[in-house]
Structure formats: structure tokens, C-alpha cells
Design a protein around this motif. Structure first.
Motif, PDB file in Angstrom:
ATOM      1  N   LEU A   1       0.815  -1.043   0.051  1.00  0.00           N
ATOM      2  CA  LEU A   1       0.058   0.097   0.032  1.00  0.00           C
ATOM      3  C   LEU A   1       1.167   1.237  -0.019  1.00  0.00           C
TER       4      LEU A   1
ATOM      5  N   THR B   1      -7.275   1.128   2.956  1.00  0.00           N
ATOM      6  CA  THR B   1      -5.914   0.495   3.431  1.00  0.00           C
ATOM      7  C   THR B   1      -6.061  -0.220   4.682  1.00  0.00           C
TER       8      THR B   1
ATOM      9  N   TYR C   1      -7.367  -3.627   4.023  1.00  0.00           N
ATOM     10  CA  TYR C   1      -6.279  -4.408   3.373  1.00  0.00           C
ATOM     11  C   TYR C   1      -5.393  -5.040   4.491  1.00  0.00           C
TER      12      TYR C   1
ATOM     13  N   PHE D   1     -11.888   1.185  -1.900  1.00  0.00           N
ATOM     14  CA  PHE D   1     -11.235   1.763  -2.878  1.00  0.00           C
ATOM     15  C   PHE D   1     -11.765   2.054  -4.151  1.00  0.00           C
TER      16      PHE D   1
ATOM     17  N   GLN E   1      -3.569   6.255  -6.815  1.00  0.00           N
ATOM     18  CA  GLN E   1      -3.410   5.302  -5.627  1.00  0.00           C
ATOM     19  C   GLN E   1      -4.505   4.381  -5.397  1.00  0.00           C
TER      20      GLN E   1
ATOM     21  N   TYR F   1      -4.365   1.742  -8.087  1.00  0.00           N
ATOM     22  CA  TYR F   1      -2.988   0.826  -7.547  1.00  0.00           C
ATOM     23  C   TYR F   1      -3.639  -0.104  -6.499  1.00  0.00           C
ATOM     24  N   ASN F   2      -4.119   0.612  -5.366  1.00  0.00           N
ATOM     25  CA  ASN F   2      -4.588  -0.432  -4.323  1.00  0.00           C
ATOM     26  C   ASN F   2      -5.802  -1.036  -4.708  1.00  0.00           C
TER      27      ASN F   2
ATOM     28  N   ASN G   1      -4.373  -4.146  -5.969  1.00  0.00           N
ATOM     29  CA  ASN G   1      -3.602  -5.187  -5.211  1.00  0.00           C
ATOM     30  C   ASN G   1      -4.619  -6.017  -4.563  1.00  0.00           C
ATOM     31  N   SER G   2      -5.786  -5.289  -4.029  1.00  0.00           N
ATOM     32  CA  SER G   2      -7.090  -6.103  -3.393  1.00  0.00           C
ATOM     33  C   SER G   2      -7.532  -7.003  -4.365  1.00  0.00           C
TER      34      SER G   2
END
Length: 223
Positions: free
Chosen positions: A17, A77, A80, A92, A106, A109-110, A113-114
Motif C-alpha cells: 500500500l 488501506t 487491506y 477503494f 493510488q 493501484y490499491n 492489489n486488493s
């Protein structure tokens, strides 16, 4: 591709993150102090690694200002970090409504990732379930790169997940081929059994005719 090799494709690497946002903008001043206090305390918990406590504080702030892109980002965040990737994805996605390019980048991006972590949760035993999450993950990295094409972590994750996606697709193709082979084998086995049954039936009929003929010969002889 066996289970072990598929599992090894899922590695954290640079799936991290980015820094948590501390900036807040309020349309009214009535709840500003209360929300600011929740966020400040949430940030403190987050920095201390107390992510569950941070998530609770961010959620308290979110109840007072549910449309805040920044609070949704913070909640994502923390979610996560405690492993609630599905909830993090929801936060997000709400943060994507931001008009602030840095925050939006961002959030993409996150979110990528999730989605990746949810694919990881599906694991090698169920590549069909992992596939859509990997596709969504890749799509989010693409969106992040449209905002900032020079972001190294995003580029790295994009290439990383792209390779994982190809491996998963290949595994699905292999499994599909194996299923077709088994299906064909089962059909052949059923056909073989059917042929054997038919041959046995013909043999039994032949024996019956032969026995019937012998009985008729004995009757003629008795006369």
C-alpha cells in the motif's frame, strides 16, 4: 501445472500500500473536529501497526462523512492490512470517485492489489475463480498507469500480474484438456461395456439356438 507450482506464482513482491492520506476536506464545519479526531487517531493506530483499531476509527469517520474519497481510501488501506480484501475493494472503488489525480491513481493501484489478493485467496485449486480477479487487477493497474505512466511499483505489479494471469489461463486450458480426455475415456469405456454386453447377448442367443437344435434332434431320435 500442479498445485504447488501455481501457488508459487502468488508472491507479495511489491504489492504494498502507498502512504495513507491525512488530508481532509469538509463541506461543513459542524462535524469537522469530530471527523478530524477520528482520522488523526486512526492514522496513529495505522502507524503503530494496529490496523484493526485504525479500521474502526476510519469507519467511525466514514459514518459521519460516507462520501469522502479520502476517508474511503483510508478505510480501504486499513481493511487491506487486516486481510479483508473484499471490503478494501469496496472502499477503494468509492475512493475512485475522487477528482484528485494522485488519490485516484493510488486508489486504482490499491484496488488492483486488493483484487490480486482475492485471486490469491481462490488459490491454485480453483483457477476459474481466480481468473476474473486477476483480470480486474490488471485492469486497475492499467488505469493507474494512464494517470502516471512512470510509477515503478504500478509497472512492476502490472507485469507481474500479467504473467500470473497467463499461467492461470494455461492451467485452465490444461484442466479443460484433461476433462475432455477423461470424458472421451469414459465414453470409450461405456462403449466397450456396451459392445461386450452386445457380444454376450449374441453369444447367449447362439447358445440358446444351439441348445434348442439339440433338443429337437433328441426328440426326432426318440421317435
Amino acid at each position: 501445472m500442479n498445485k504447488k507450482s501455481f501457488k508459487n506464482f502468488f508472491k507479495p513482491n511489491r504489492l504494498q500500500l502507498l502512504s495513507i492520506f491525512c488530508l481532509l476536506v469538509f463541506s461543513g464545519a459542524s462535524d469537522a473536529a469530530s471527523i478530524s479526531g477520528d482520522i488523526r487517531r486512526g492514522n496513529e493506530f495505522y502507524k503503530e501497526g494496529k490496523y484493526q483499531n485504525a479500521a474502526e476509527k476510519f469507519n467511525e469517520a466514514l459514518q459521519k462523512n460516507p462520501e469522502s474519497d479520502i476517508i474511503n481510501f483510508n478505510s480501504g488501506t486499513a481493511s487491506y492490512k487486516i486481510g479483508d480484501f473484499e471490503k478494501a475493494s469496496e472502499y477503494f472503488q468509492k475512493a475512485l470517485l475522487s477528482e484528485e489525480p494522485v488519490l485516484k491513481q493510488q486508489a486504482h493501484y490499491n484496488l488492483g492489489n486488493s483484487f490480486y489478493r482475492q485471486a490469491e485467496g481462490a488459490g491454485s485449486a480453483n483457477p476459474q475463480a481466480a481468473l476474473p480477479f486477476l483480470e480486474k487487477s490488471l485492469s486497475q493497474y492499467e488505469e493507474a498507469l494512464k494517470i502516471d505512466a512512470d510509477e515503478e511499483d504500478v509497472k512492476y505489479n502490472y507485469e507481474f500480474v500479467k504473467k500470473v494471469l497467463e499461467k492461470v489461463k494455461e492451467q485452465i486450458r490444461q484442466q479443460s484438456g484433461q476433462c475432455k480426455k477423461r470424458e472421451k475415456s469414459d465414453q470409450s469405456e461405456e462403449q466397450e461395456k456396451s459392445d461386450q454386453s452386445e457380444e454376450q447377448e449374441k453369444s447367449d442367443q447362439s447358445e440358446d439356438r444351439k441348445e434348442s437344435g439339440q433338443n429337437q434332434d433328441r426328440k426326432e431320435s426318440d421317435r
